[in-house]
Design a protein around this motif. Structure first.
Motif, PDB file in Angstrom:
ATOM      1  N   HIS A  57      49.043  33.994  42.686  1.00 14.68           N
ATOM      2  CA  HIS A  57      48.070  34.512  43.651  1.00 14.68           C
ATOM      3  C   HIS A  57      46.850  33.628  43.840  1.00 14.68           C
ATOM      4  N   CYS A  58      46.413  32.954  42.765  1.00 16.55           N
ATOM      5  CA  CYS A  58      45.223  32.111  42.903  1.00 16.55           C
ATOM      6  C   CYS A  58      45.520  30.978  43.872  1.00 16.55           C
ATOM      7  N   SER A  81      39.770  40.897  39.221  1.00 15.09           N
ATOM      8  CA  SER A  81      40.290  40.088  40.334  1.00 15.09           C
ATOM      9  C   SER A  81      41.554  39.369  39.879  1.00 15.09           C
ATOM     10  N   TYR A  82      42.271  38.807  40.840  1.00 14.46           N
ATOM     11  CA  TYR A  82      43.475  38.052  40.477  1.00 14.46           C
ATOM     12  C   TYR A  82      43.139  36.851  39.593  1.00 14.46           C
ATOM     13  N   ARG A  83      41.971  36.224  39.812  1.00  8.97           N
ATOM     14  CA  ARG A  83      41.557  35.104  38.954  1.00  8.97           C
ATOM     15  C   ARG A  83      41.329  35.582  37.514  1.00  8.97           C
ATOM     16  N   GLU A  84      40.577  36.691  37.373  1.00 11.01           N
ATOM     17  CA  GLU A  84      40.313  37.225  36.032  1.00 11.01           C
ATOM     18  C   GLU A  84      41.610  37.662  35.356  1.00 11.01           C
ATOM     19  N   ALA A  98      44.632  36.386  35.807  1.00  8.29           N
ATOM     20  CA  ALA A  98      45.376  35.205  35.352  1.00  8.29           C
ATOM     21  C   ALA A  98      44.723  34.623  34.087  1.00  8.29           C
ATOM     22  N   ASP A  99      43.385  34.539  34.075  1.00 14.27           N
ATOM     23  CA  ASP A  99      42.700  33.982  32.895  1.00 14.27           C
ATOM     24  C   ASP A  99      42.924  34.848  31.658  1.00 14.27           C
ATOM     25  N   ARG A 109      44.236  34.405  46.820  1.00 12.13           N
ATOM     26  CA  ARG A 109      43.835  35.752  46.405  1.00 12.13           C
ATOM     27  C   ARG A 109      43.015  35.767  45.118  1.00 12.13           C
ATOM     28  N   ALA A 110      42.461  34.614  44.718  1.00 10.54           N
ATOM     29  CA  ALA A 110      41.737  34.538  43.439  1.00 10.54           C
ATOM     30  C   ALA A 110      40.654  35.620  43.330  1.00 10.54           C
ATOM     31  N   ASP A 111      39.935  35.872  44.422  1.00 10.42           N
ATOM     32  CA  ASP A 111      38.821  36.831  44.350  1.00 10.42           C
ATOM     33  C   ASP A 111      39.217  38.239  44.751  1.00 10.42           C
ATOM     34  N   ASP A 113      50.308  34.150  38.188  1.00 11.15           N
ATOM     35  CA  ASP A 113      49.627  32.879  38.496  1.00 11.15           C
ATOM     36  C   ASP A 113      49.645  32.527  39.987  1.00 11.15           C
TER      37      ASP A 113
END
Ligand code: 3UK
Length: 531
Positions: A34-35, A54-57, A59-60, A39-41, A32
């Motif tokens: 990183h977002c 990606s880091y966002r994907e 985490a989701d 670094r989310a993207d 979590d």
């Protein structure tokens, strides 16, 4: 005190001091964080199947997967077995379980139904996630289990698969309020013989290995791209290919096939990793292949070897051919990762290096006394990442984990400069004429010879009941005369080793028995069923 799920790292001390918040779920800093840090993207994972996450994907999907798993295994501490190849869903299953307060247990994907049935029963798992490739073995294992069947979920395929369920699950998941000292995940240690044992690891353990080895020894940073030929189900691969890159916000490259010289070279050329992690037998095979091809390995800043001792010969030849260092280090499933290592600015070919800061070491005799410098003995390690116990096995736990110290099962000696040298597993050591003799030392000598690709040395009693070294050798090409090459190798050993150490007998073979993780199974060569 710091806020929930955070860890304070004081790098002013040597080794760095880690301070965990009282409420600490390790999925938060690894996934979590990183977002919130921009670094989310950024790409976290790339695979040979063309997947990019990606880091966002990440985490989701970890949250979604955690929610899916909670439907199957609803209680805190329930085990979730993963028989999953190297792919993004391994990350979702592993971290989703941890974040939800469940305990993931990644398993070697090369096992058979009988082994799976044993491990599934031993874990008492509520849920089982598996890649479709392993479906037939998994189904056969479940059939053997009979009662107390876990809920099983295939990663992809029909409408009930994980990939079908993920988009329908909520992408919100509160981290379970665990602590740094709570059970987090298990890894099964195959051992050289006997049943596999589940090493129970805590929430803090991956933080310790990532910081002590990943950051302090490898100097990993956000710009790195990691590629581990060792698979994620193996403690070595789990650190290399998952926890280390996530800890520093780097990227990882996953390959779901068998690691061969060709597949690893192709992957390095295509994805341009900065770190490559292999095992000695793979480096030997890659060196052989480098005789006829010249892949572009220029992206690599460092190579790492573990699992077995790296012979100096392979280190030297790799360095000559590629200009790159291979840092050898010893780790174990119970210690989680590497605790003695060479480093880019401090290495000694043929040795495992020095203690990784944060770990203490002892070498003892059979009475438990420290042996003098230069003398071989039993290697013990103590540090912040060692397993709490073996699951359901108090006898083995008490024998192996003694007052905070872990018995590695290895024989080592330390030289006066502080470097540690591997001599063999305790049960592989050979006593010749009353003197301990290291099978590894003889093997390292053998592969210095041009004709030799791989070698394994074991002790066998001669007609008088006296144990002598015997060698099993894979030659690079067919010899003109087996007797001739045996004589040549015997002379080669006699010239470079103490006189009693040369192999009395040679067996030329096309394959050596190995574990899934590339370790030579010398006990199989010792057994009477072998030639
Ligand atoms: C042997 C080595 C000499 C040694 C591992 C890195 O191999 C790993 O874990 P395992 O539980 O096996 C542990 C045993 O393997 N070994 C490993 N590395 C070396 N012997 N030199 C080496 N460099 O007998 C040890 O006790 O499968 C390796 C990181 C994590 C790991 N789990």
């Amino acid at each position: 005190m710091n806020k929930d799920h955070s860890v304070n790292i004081d790098r002013a001390t040597k080794p760095a001091t880690l301070e965990f918040a009282p409420v600490f779920n390790v999925a938060v800093p690894f996934v979590d964080r990183h977002c919130g840090e921009g670094r989310a993207d950024k790409v976290a994972i790339r695979t040979n199947q063309g997947v990019e996450v990606s880091y966002r994907e990440l985490a989701d999907n970890v949250n979604r997967c955690g929610n899916v798993l909670l439907d199957l295994a609803p209680q805190r501490g329930d085990r979730v077995v993963l028989i999953v190849k190297d792919c993004a869903e391994f990350f979702y299953g592993f971290w989703g379980a941890i974040k939800a307060g469940l305990v993931p247990v990644p398993i070697n994907t090369l096992l058979r139904a009988k082994d799976y049935a044993y491990i599934l029963a031993d874990t008492g798992c509520k849920a089982l996630l598996y890649s479709p490739e392993y479906g037939p073995e998994v189904m056969a294992a479940l059939a053997q289990l009979g009662s107390a069947l876990p809920q099983s979920l295939c990663v992809e395929g029909d409408s009930d698969s994980l990939l079908a369920l993920l988009p329908r699950a909520s992408a919100e998941l509160e981290p379970a309020a665990t602590s740094a000292e709570d059970d987090c995940f298990w890894l099964y240690s195959s051992g050289s013989t006997g049943s596999p044992k589940g090493a129970v690891h805590l929430h803090r353990d991956m933080v310790v290995t990532s910081q002590c080895y990943g950051v302090e020894i490898l100097d990993l940073n956000e710009q790195d791209v990691c590629f581990s030929a060792a698979k994620l189900f193996f403690a070595y691969g789990l650190g290399n290919g998952m926890t280390f890159p996530l800890w520093v916000g780097a990227s990882t490259v996953l390959h779901d096939g068998r690691p061969t010289p060709q597949s690893t070279f192709e992957t390095i050329e295509k994805f341009r990793p900065t770190l490559f992690y292999g095992v000695p037998t793979l480096y030997a095979a890659q060196l052989q292949a480098l005789g006829s091809e010249c892949p572009d390995l220029s992206s690599l800043r460092l190579c790492v070897s573990a699992g077995e001792a790296l012979p100096a010969e392979i280190f030297n030849r790799w360095r000559e051919q590629t200009g790159r260092l291979i840092l050898d280090g010893i780790g174990s499933t119970e210690a989680l990762h590497i605790f003695i290592s060479n480093r880019a600015d401090d290495f000694k070919p043929g040795s495992s290096g020095r203690a990784v800061p944060g770990y203490q070491l002892r070498i003892t005799d059979d009475a438990g006394r420290d042996v003098p410098i230069g003398e071989p003995g039993r290697l013990w390690v103590r540090g912040g990442s060692t397993a709490r116990c073996y699951w359901n096995n108090p006898a083995k736990s008490a024998e192996t984990m003694v007052a905070g110290w872990l018995d590695t099962g290895d024989t080592y000696f330390q030289d006066s400069a502080g470097y540690y040298y591997y001599c063999g597993r305790n049960d592989d050591m050979i006593k010749v004429g009353g003197i301990w003799c290291s099978p590894f030392e003889i093997e390292a000598k053998l592969i210095e010879h041009d004709a030799v690709l791989e070698a394994a040395v074991v002790g066998r009693a001669d007609g008088d009941g006296l144990v002598k070294p015997e060698a099993y050798v894979i030659l690079k090409s067919l010899p003109e005369s087996a007797a001739g090459i045996a004589e040549e190798l015997r002379t080669h050993c006699k010239e470079g080793l103490a006189p009693y150490k040369y192999p009395r007998k040679f067996h030329f073979v096309s394959e050596l028995p190995k574990t899934a993780t590339g370790k030579i199974q010398r006990y199989k060569l010792r057994s009477p069923s072998q030639p």
